[in-house]
Structures are given as C-alpha cells and as structure tokens.
Motif scaffolding. Structure first.
Motif, PDB file in Angstrom:
ATOM      1  N   GLU A   1      -1.541   3.779 -32.987  1.00  0.00           N
ATOM      2  CA  GLU A   1      -2.073   2.848 -34.220  1.00  0.00           C
ATOM      3  C   GLU A   1      -1.388   1.666 -34.035  1.00  0.00           C
ATOM      4  N   GLY A   2      -1.134   0.127 -34.343  1.00  0.00           N
ATOM      5  CA  GLY A   2       0.036  -0.695 -34.359  1.00  0.00           C
ATOM      6  C   GLY A   2      -0.198  -1.194 -32.699  1.00  0.00           C
ATOM      7  N   THR A   3       1.285  -1.365 -32.653  1.00  0.00           N
ATOM      8  CA  THR A   3       1.414  -2.267 -31.591  1.00  0.00           C
ATOM      9  C   THR A   3       1.206  -0.808 -30.158  1.00  0.00           C
ATOM     10  N   ASN A   4       1.025  -0.173 -30.272  1.00  0.00           N
ATOM     11  CA  ASN A   4       0.892   1.791 -29.220  1.00  0.00           C
ATOM     12  C   ASN A   4      -0.133   1.200 -29.001  1.00  0.00           C
ATOM     13  N   ALA A   5      -1.042   0.858 -30.376  1.00  0.00           N
ATOM     14  CA  ALA A   5      -2.727   1.277 -29.337  1.00  0.00           C
ATOM     15  C   ALA A   5      -3.011  -0.074 -29.046  1.00  0.00           C
ATOM     16  N   GLN A   6      -2.284  -1.452 -28.884  1.00  0.00           N
ATOM     17  CA  GLN A   6      -3.010  -2.351 -28.078  1.00  0.00           C
ATOM     18  C   GLN A   6      -2.359  -2.481 -26.720  1.00  0.00           C
ATOM     19  N   VAL A   7      -3.697  -2.112 -26.273  1.00  0.00           N
ATOM     20  CA  VAL A   7      -3.695  -2.719 -24.763  1.00  0.00           C
ATOM     21  C   VAL A   7      -4.357  -3.170 -24.038  1.00  0.00           C
ATOM     22  N   ARG A   8      -3.449  -3.506 -23.144  1.00  0.00           N
ATOM     23  CA  ARG A   8      -3.702  -4.484 -21.768  1.00  0.00           C
ATOM     24  C   ARG A   8      -3.690  -4.612 -19.927  1.00  0.00           C
ATOM     25  N   TYR A   9      -4.461  -4.776 -19.831  1.00  0.00           N
ATOM     26  CA  TYR A   9      -5.180  -5.249 -18.176  1.00  0.00           C
ATOM     27  C   TYR A   9      -4.098  -5.983 -17.648  1.00  0.00           C
ATOM     28  N   GLU A  10      -4.283  -5.024 -16.469  1.00  0.00           N
ATOM     29  CA  GLU A  10      -3.448  -5.618 -14.844  1.00  0.00           C
ATOM     30  C   GLU A  10      -4.032  -5.694 -13.607  1.00  0.00           C
ATOM     31  N   PHE A  11      -3.556  -6.249 -12.726  1.00  0.00           N
ATOM     32  CA  PHE A  11      -3.763  -5.399 -11.816  1.00  0.00           C
ATOM     33  C   PHE A  11      -2.172  -4.557 -11.050  1.00  0.00           C
ATOM     34  N   SER A  12      -2.867  -3.354 -10.741  1.00  0.00           N
ATOM     35  CA  SER A  12      -1.885  -3.354 -10.040  1.00  0.00           C
ATOM     36  C   SER A  12      -1.817  -2.786  -8.462  1.00  0.00           C
ATOM     37  N   ASN A  13      -1.008  -3.152  -8.142  1.00  0.00           N
ATOM     38  CA  ASN A  13      -0.852  -2.224  -6.206  1.00  0.00           C
ATOM     39  C   ASN A  13      -2.357  -3.426  -5.805  1.00  0.00           C
TER      40      ASN A  13
ATOM     41  N   THR B   1      -6.454  -1.490  -7.782  1.00  0.00           N
ATOM     42  CA  THR B   1      -6.113  -0.567  -9.503  1.00  0.00           C
ATOM     43  C   THR B   1      -5.387  -1.369 -10.213  1.00  0.00           C
ATOM     44  N   VAL B   2      -6.006  -0.594 -11.767  1.00  0.00           N
ATOM     45  CA  VAL B   2      -6.736  -1.417 -13.011  1.00  0.00           C
ATOM     46  C   VAL B   2      -5.408  -0.851 -13.892  1.00  0.00           C
ATOM     47  N   ALA B   3      -4.456  -1.288 -14.802  1.00  0.00           N
ATOM     48  CA  ALA B   3      -3.146  -0.476 -15.266  1.00  0.00           C
ATOM     49  C   ALA B   3      -3.637  -1.134 -16.390  1.00  0.00           C
ATOM     50  N   ALA B   4      -3.759  -0.031 -17.400  1.00  0.00           N
ATOM     51  CA  ALA B   4      -4.006  -0.074 -18.727  1.00  0.00           C
ATOM     52  C   ALA B   4      -2.557   0.047 -19.313  1.00  0.00           C
ATOM     53  N   LYS B   5      -1.697  -0.312 -19.906  1.00  0.00           N
ATOM     54  CA  LYS B   5      -0.895  -0.764 -20.471  1.00  0.00           C
ATOM     55  C   LYS B   5      -0.906  -0.522 -22.464  1.00  0.00           C
ATOM     56  N   ASP B   6      -0.439   0.435 -22.726  1.00  0.00           N
ATOM     57  CA  ASP B   6      -0.226  -0.008 -24.472  1.00  0.00           C
ATOM     58  C   ASP B   6       0.921  -0.186 -24.585  1.00  0.00           C
ATOM     59  N   GLY B   7       0.818  -1.473 -26.816  1.00  0.00           N
ATOM     60  CA  GLY B   7       2.268  -1.922 -26.898  1.00  0.00           C
ATOM     61  C   GLY B   7       3.072  -1.364 -27.237  1.00  0.00           C
ATOM     62  N   GLY B   8       3.403   0.098 -26.596  1.00  0.00           N
ATOM     63  CA  GLY B   8       3.969   1.237 -26.459  1.00  0.00           C
ATOM     64  C   GLY B   8       5.052   1.269 -24.920  1.00  0.00           C
ATOM     65  N   GLY B   9       4.366   0.916 -24.477  1.00  0.00           N
ATOM     66  CA  GLY B   9       4.833   0.726 -22.933  1.00  0.00           C
ATOM     67  C   GLY B   9       4.071   1.969 -22.506  1.00  0.00           C
ATOM     68  N   LEU B  10       3.210   2.986 -22.642  1.00  0.00           N
ATOM     69  CA  LEU B  10       2.187   3.818 -21.542  1.00  0.00           C
ATOM     70  C   LEU B  10       1.214   3.108 -20.869  1.00  0.00           C
ATOM     71  N   VAL B  11       1.466   3.668 -19.978  1.00  0.00           N
ATOM     72  CA  VAL B  11       0.613   2.735 -18.725  1.00  0.00           C
ATOM     73  C   VAL B  11      -0.172   4.102 -18.259  1.00  0.00           C
ATOM     74  N   THR B  12      -1.554   3.817 -17.914  1.00  0.00           N
ATOM     75  CA  THR B  12      -2.674   4.712 -17.529  1.00  0.00           C
ATOM     76  C   THR B  12      -3.528   3.884 -16.101  1.00  0.00           C
ATOM     77  N   HIS B  13      -3.536   4.550 -14.946  1.00  0.00           N
ATOM     78  CA  HIS B  13      -4.691   3.543 -13.577  1.00  0.00           C
ATOM     79  C   HIS B  13      -5.915   4.078 -14.048  1.00  0.00           C
ATOM     80  N   CYS B  14      -6.473   3.083 -13.465  1.00  0.00           N
ATOM     81  CA  CYS B  14      -7.917   3.644 -12.763  1.00  0.00           C
ATOM     82  C   CYS B  14      -8.532   2.623 -11.479  1.00  0.00           C
ATOM     83  N   ASN B  15      -9.161   3.301 -10.594  1.00  0.00           N
ATOM     84  CA  ASN B  15      -9.426   2.919  -9.143  1.00  0.00           C
ATOM     85  C   ASN B  15     -10.266   2.226  -9.056  1.00  0.00           C
ATOM     86  N   ILE B  16     -10.446   0.856  -8.651  1.00  0.00           N
ATOM     87  CA  ILE B  16     -11.865  -0.117  -8.429  1.00  0.00           C
ATOM     88  C   ILE B  16     -12.352  -0.024  -7.143  1.00  0.00           C
TER      89      ILE B  16
END
Length: 772
Positions: free
Chosen positions: A233-245, A280-295
């Motif tokens: 919740e909060g900022t830790n749940a706010q996800v931003r997307y960016e290209f990675s690699n 690759t697209v990275a999804a990073k939450d407000g707490g700094g956790l990052v998850t990746h997916c392939n496109i």
C-alpha cells in the motif's frame, strides 16, 4: 581479408580459358549496392573488392552468405556464386550500460533474483558471448540464463539476507566473456542500494507479451499495454514502468508510458531492415521492488517496395537480319518484400517484335521474336514492366533504347517499270533530256545508287553514241542531235545498283520518242523543177471551159502530223481571175472560159505551205500558153524561153543597173553642161554619134548591139519615125500574139523577099524588146 585478397580461382574451377576472359567480358553482377568481389580477367581469380564486415552484412544470422552472379559474354552465360563469410573475433562483448544501479530492501528474501541485463557481442558462434563472471562477494551469486533467441543474460541471485545497517551500498563487477582466441571481455559496474523494507514486489500479468504490427503503421500507434500489480500500500504500491535492457535499434522506434505501461510506435518500421524486436520492461514500485517482463514485437511485411529492374548486359545495335530468338539484353529483377509482395512478373509494355523469358534467380532474357526491319523501325524503345503480386501491386519499368543496324536487304526501286520520254528533234548535243530516279530505303553505302545503261534496241551504233547517263545523279544526256526523219523512237534499259555487299539492282525500261519539228520545207514533185535557165510550159486549149483542169501541183513534206499538212495558194498570176487552185488538192482549174482579150501567155506562181509554226513554204512558177496545138504555141514558148534567161539573171542586172544608173546620171549632167557651153557649135554633136543618111532607113545601132545591150543615152537618138515603126514578122506556122514593140495583131507591110533580111529584122526587134 584485405582488399585485393584472392578468394578462389574461377577459371580453374569452371574450366575457363584464361586467354579468352578479356574478350568474353567476364564481370560480376550484383543487386547489392556494394560490389564486394571482382573477377580478374588476367588469371580468373575471385578477389575481395571492398572491406567485408560480417556483422554489418548478416547481423546475428549464424550463416552469412553473399550471393552474386558472374556474367560471361560471347557466348552469354551466367554463373551463380555464393561466398560464405566466416566470422572472426573482432568484437568484444559490451554492456548497454557501463553502470548498473540496483535498489533492494533489506527485507529481500534470499533467492530473489535481480536482472542485470545482457552484454551484446555481434560476433557469432564461439566468438560471441559465452559466459558472465561476478566479482567475489558474500551476498550474491550469478546465474546465467539463455533466451529463446539464444542470447545469454545474467541474473543476480541473493543467497544471504541483506542488512542495511551493516552495508547500505554494495559494489560488484560483472564481466562478460566471449569464446574467441584470444578471448575478449567487457565489464559493467553494479551498485546495489539497500533500502528499507518493502516486502512485496510488483507482479506482471504475463511474463511474456507478444504483439504483431504492420510496417506501415502510423507514428503514435499503440501496440500493447503491460500491467503489473503490487500488494503493498501507499508509495510501495505505486508502480512505474520503464524499458530495461532495450536494444539500441528499439530505443528510437518505441516509447513506453511510465504510468500506464502503454507501448507506442515512435519511429518508422521497416520489415526489410528489422523483422522482430525483443525488449524487457521493468515494473518498479514505490518501495524499490522491481519486476520484469519480456516483450516480443513482430513486424508484418507490407507491399511497400516496388521491384527493381537492373540491366546486366545490353547488346546494341542489332542487325536487322538477326534471327528470331537472338538475345538483346540480360535483366535482373528484385523485390525486397516477401511472400506474394516479393513475387514479380516481368512483361513488355508495348506490342513489339520482342519477348522476355525468365531464366533463374530473378534473371530474365530479352529476345527477338520475328524479323526486324530497319527501314520500318530503325530504333525501338523497349519498356520492360516489372509488377509484384502484392495488394495493391507495385510496378517499375525500365526502358531500353535499341538501335537496328542496316543490312543490304532492299534493291533500288524505280518509280515505274517503264518510262516514256519525248524529245523534240534537233535538240542540242549534250543537253539533259531526262532524270531517272531510283530509291533505296537502306542507308549508308547500301543506299548509294549507281546508274548505268544495260542495252538498247539500236543496232547500227553503240547506245553511248546516242545517250549517256550520269552514274551518280541518273541524269540522261543526248549525245547527238536527233532527227525525226532518221528514226522516230528507240528503247533502252537502265540499271540502278546499290553499293551493298553483295550489291542489289533493278532495271527500268526507257522508251524515247523523237517529236517532229517543222524543219523540212515542202518539196514540189510536180511540175518538176528543171535546171536553171530552162522553162516549162503547160498548153491550155483556147476552147477550155470553166473549171477545166489545167494541171495539178503535187508536193510532199518530210515532216509528219500538222507539220506535213500542205495547203496550196495562188499568189501571182497574169490574169488572177482566170484561174483557181484547190487549197488542199493543188489542182489548178479555169475560173471562166478564155476570152480574146486575155493574154495568150499566162504566168502563175503557186506557194505550197505546211502547217508548222512557223510555216515553211516552197514556190513553183507555171507558164501556161493558150493554144489549140503545139505549132501555135511554139513561138510563145521561144519568147518565154528568153524571158526565163532574163529572169535567171535578174539579180545580176539589178546590181548592174544601180551602178549604171549612177554613172549615166553623172554623164547626163556632164553632157547637159557641154550642150550649154557649145550651143553655138554643131547641133548634131549629141545626135546619135553618127549622121543618119536616110530617114526611112531606121535607127543606127552601136556596134555592141549584137550582145543585146543598148546604152541609156543612145535611146534618145532614135528618131520619132523609127519609134513609130511597127513591125510584123512572119514565120512558117508561127503566129506571134504579143509583141514587145507592137500591139496585138499590128501588121506593117514589108518589102523584100530576102529571108535573111527578115531573120535579121526579127533578131534586132527581139534585142530591142529585151532592153525595154
């Protein structure tokens, strides 16, 4: 390999004769913009013509082949060459970023993976990226994984819990190694920032997103949306997307909305350059956790490339007698599209005597179809159309200008097979009388015509003595003046021959007709023209009635046609009303009966005219005597005979009279003066040069009277008595109807029986009459 390095020997491999390579014009044909290879015409070696870069030519393809064609002319042949480009280890692995920044919570559980990305090595095989190495540390281990496309990437695996209080920033060194010899490597610095607890990373709805897009998609088109969720919740749940690699070629092509995760087209897509994109697209939450997916983005081909038409060889000019099926050009057709969009059909735009046939590997031959005729079409603009099978189809055209060379296949041709030429006679010698012309549709020496005379129907003399011809212009000249009365027509054959090899020729017949001119005067056949000094007589009975046929004038004219039409005219007559003449028959007839008052002797002058322009004429003089028999007409004929002599010498006496009159005039003036001066002297001084013994004895003539000539001054000496004397001379069976000294039927008695005396008096009277 350096430029000029030998790859192989085609002459040896293909069994070529090295000495014939230059004449056969051996050369390389390639649809590529660069000519990477060339063929030496000296030894047949295949050599490197430009720098080879396998990575540029074939990108990541495991096998790199360069295809091109070697064309041999004379005779035409095509060899398809494939050269395999072998990779060398000339590229070191390289990370997209030299610094990798990671951030993780201290609550990160062991086993958590951190994607470090991948290094790129454009080499292939053993020379490409083989492994990764991580600098020694207590928290992380390195795990190398391989994607579907064969690319290897590294993941950082946490095997020991982190303690932010003990170590907030962790520094690692990641090394990428290839398998070349010598081995090359690339490094990236890893900085790991340990943050406070955020124990739930974002989670994507899919690990792999696939999408297809047409290469002609407009800029700004949305391709897909990635979505990740975070249980925090909060900022830790706010996800931003960016290209990675993301690969370098994708950075300018696609854009990613960091809030909504929408991927859009930012740059132009070209199927012919890049068929597939992976990122690759990275999804990073407000707490700094990052998850990746392939496109995976697959580009779909569109028919956006028209076929390219390249002329490999063109053979021009082509002789017009080239056989059907002769090769005119070698053409390469290529389309960068795939599938039906890249399938090309080649055809000729216009209906021309050519055909196009497919050979192999997108090569076509342009061949002749049927016969060529330079005289009809000296040049062809052949438009080759190449159309693909896309929807809508695209096409390209190429125009070949083909020249047709001349062959001597046309003989000279005259406008007519036979000519009729009309030449007036008496033409000047050497004059041009005609210009004959032949035409040859060939060109150059094949159309250069020479004229000559083959034969004629003139047997007496060679034709060259009558007619000549200018061998270059065909102008015909008369070598002599023609005479219609000599010959009226002749025939000759004219030959026209061109300068080809072998030469061709044709003949024309020329009939020359000589036109008559009025150059011959009428010739009078009857009455015949006798010798000079003689006189012809026609006897007409005194009892002739009106319309009595006296005689007929017969004349001919050597001319013909109108020039030979004769007409007869009576221009002079002693009694014009006594005679008529037929204008067309020449018959002279009496217009009335003979009267006593008419002269016994009649002189008629008849003119015979032709119908030419201007007309020519001839005259004849007829002497007619009215008498019942020959004895009665004889004296008149005798007198007329003497008159004829006078007439024949008339011209001479006219000239003499002019001189004599001048002399006598001067003498008369002198005598008149002398008479004035000697008026008191002898009055007989000027009288007759001698005394007159007897008045009745008649005049005394000067001694030279025997030749028939009396001086002009002597005539004044004749006494009036002697001038009044009238004489009648009698001869046996002869009656004199007209005397020059007496009127008709005047008679003077004569005393004496001497026949000689009578003859002497007749002779004297005749001489006096002659003088008058």
């Amino acid at each position: 390999m350096t430029k000029g390095s030998t790859v192989g020997n085609l002459a040896k491999d293909l069994g070529w004769n090295v000495r014939e390579l230059a004449r056969q014009n051996v050369h390389v044909v390639s649809v590529a913009k660069m000519q990477y290879f060339g063929v030496s015409v000296e030894n047949g070696n295949l050599y490197v013509n430009d720098r080879l870069d396998r990575e540029q030519l074939c990108d990541i393809a495991p096998l790199c082949f360069l295809n091109f064609q070697v064309v041999v002319e004379n005779p035409l042949n095509i060899f398809h060459i494939t050269v395999a480009i072998q990779d060398i280890n000339d590229n070191a692995p390289q990370f997209l970023s030299d610094i990798i920044n990671l951030e993780t919570s201290e609550l990160t559980l062991p086993g958590t993976r951190f994607l470090l990305g991948k290094a790129e090595d454009p080499d292939i095989g053993a020379n490409s990226l083989q492994s990764y190495q991580l600098s020694p540390n207590q928290y992380f281990t390195l795990e190398v994984r391989q994607r579907k496309d064969g690319n290897k990437y590294a993941e950082l695996v946490l095997h020991k819990p982190l303690d932010r209080e003990s170590e907030q920033m962790i520094h690692l060194v990641l090394t990428a190694l290839d398998g070349g010899d010598p081995q090359k490597s690339g490094t990236a610095q890893i900085w790991i920032n340990v943050t406070d607890a955020n124990d739930n990373p974002p989670i994507f709805t899919q690990d792999l997103y696939k999408v297809s897009v047409h290469e002609n998609s407009p800029l700004g088109s949305q391709l897909l949306q990635v979505l990740a969720s975070d249980k925090d919740e909060g900022t830790n749940a706010q996800v931003r997307y960016e290209f990675s690699n993301i690969p370098a070629n994708s950075q300018k092509t696609f854009s990613l909305d960091p809030i909504h995760g929408i991927i859009s087209v930012m740059g132009p897509l070209d199927f012919e350059e890049t068929k597939e994109y992976t990122m690759t697209v990275a999804a990073k939450d407000g707490g700094g956790l990052v998850t990746h997916c392939n496109i995976e983005i697959i580009v779909l081909d569109e028919n956006d490339n028209a076929p390219e038409v390249t002329l490999a060889s063109v053979f021009s000019p082509v002789p017009e007698n080239a056989l059907s099926g002769t090769v005119i050009a070698l053409i390469n057709v290529n389309d960068k599209d795939t599938g039906d969009n890249g399938k090309v059909t080649c055809y000729l735009k216009d209906d021309l005597p050519f055909q196009i046939l497919s050979t192999s590997n997108n090569y076509y031959k342009l061949l002749t179809e049927g016969s060529l005729d330079r005289e009809r079409s000296p040049e062809y603009n052949i438009t080759i159309m190449a159309t693909d099978k896309g929807t809508p189809s695209l096409s390209k055209h190429k125009t070949i200008s083909l020249q047709i060379s001349d062959v001597n296949d046309n003989a000279p041709a005259f406008e007519k097979i036979s000519y009729r030429l009309y030449v007036p006679e008496n033409n000047p010698s050497g004059a041009s009388i005609f210009n004959i012309k032949a035409f040859d549709p060939d060109m150059g020496q094949n159309a250069k015509i020479t004229y000559s005379i083959l034969s004629s129907n003139i047997q007496e003399l060679p034709i060259s003595s009558y007619i000549s011809i200018n061998s270059e212009t065909g102008t015909i000249y008369a070598q002599r003046s023609f005479d219609y009365e000599q010959f009226r027509e002749f025939q000759l054959q004219v030959k026209a021959q061109d300068g080809g090899s072998p030469p061709l020729s044709s003949n024309a017949t020329l009939r020359v007709f000589i036109l008559d001119r009025n150059d011959n005067t009428p010739q009078i056949l009857s009455p015949s023209q006798e010798a000079k000094g003689s006189t012809s007589f026609e006897m007409v009975p005194r009892s002739a009635e009106e319309d009595y046929l006296v005689t007929k004038v017969v004349a001919v004219d050597a001319d013909s046609g109108h020039n030979a039409w004769l007409s007869y005219h009576l221009v002079q007559a002693t009694e014009p009303a006594l005679f008529t003449i037929g204008s067309h028959t020449g018959e002279i007839r009496t217009a009335r009966a003979f009267a006593e008052r008419d002269a016994v002797k009649q002189r008629l002058v008849v003119v015979v005219k032709d119908n030419g322009q201007p007309p020519l004429s001839a005259t004849v003089t007829l002497n007619l005597v009215f008498a019942e028999n020959f004895q009665e007409a004889l004296p008149e004929m005798k007198n007329q005979s003497r008159d004829s002599e006078v007439q024949s010498d008339l011209q001479f006496y006219l000239v003499l009279a002019l001189a004599l009159i001048s002399f006598l005039f001067l003498l008369s003036v002198i005598l008149a003066i002398m008479m004035k001066l000697r008026r008191s002297g002898n009055p007989k001084f000027l009288q007759c040069f001698a005394p007159v013994p007897h008045a009745t004895a008649g005049p005394v003539f000067p001694p030279n009277f025997e030749d028939g000539t009396l001086p002009y001054s002597y005539q004044f000496c004749l006494s009036s008595e002697s001038q009044r004397n009238e004489f009648t001379f009698l001869a046996p069976n002869v009656q004199i109807a007209d005397s020059l000294l007496c009127g008709e039927k005047c008679e003077v008695p004569f005393t004496g029986n001497s026949e000689n005396h009578v003859n002497s008096q007749v002779e004297n009277v005749d001489k006096v009459s002659y003088l008058e």
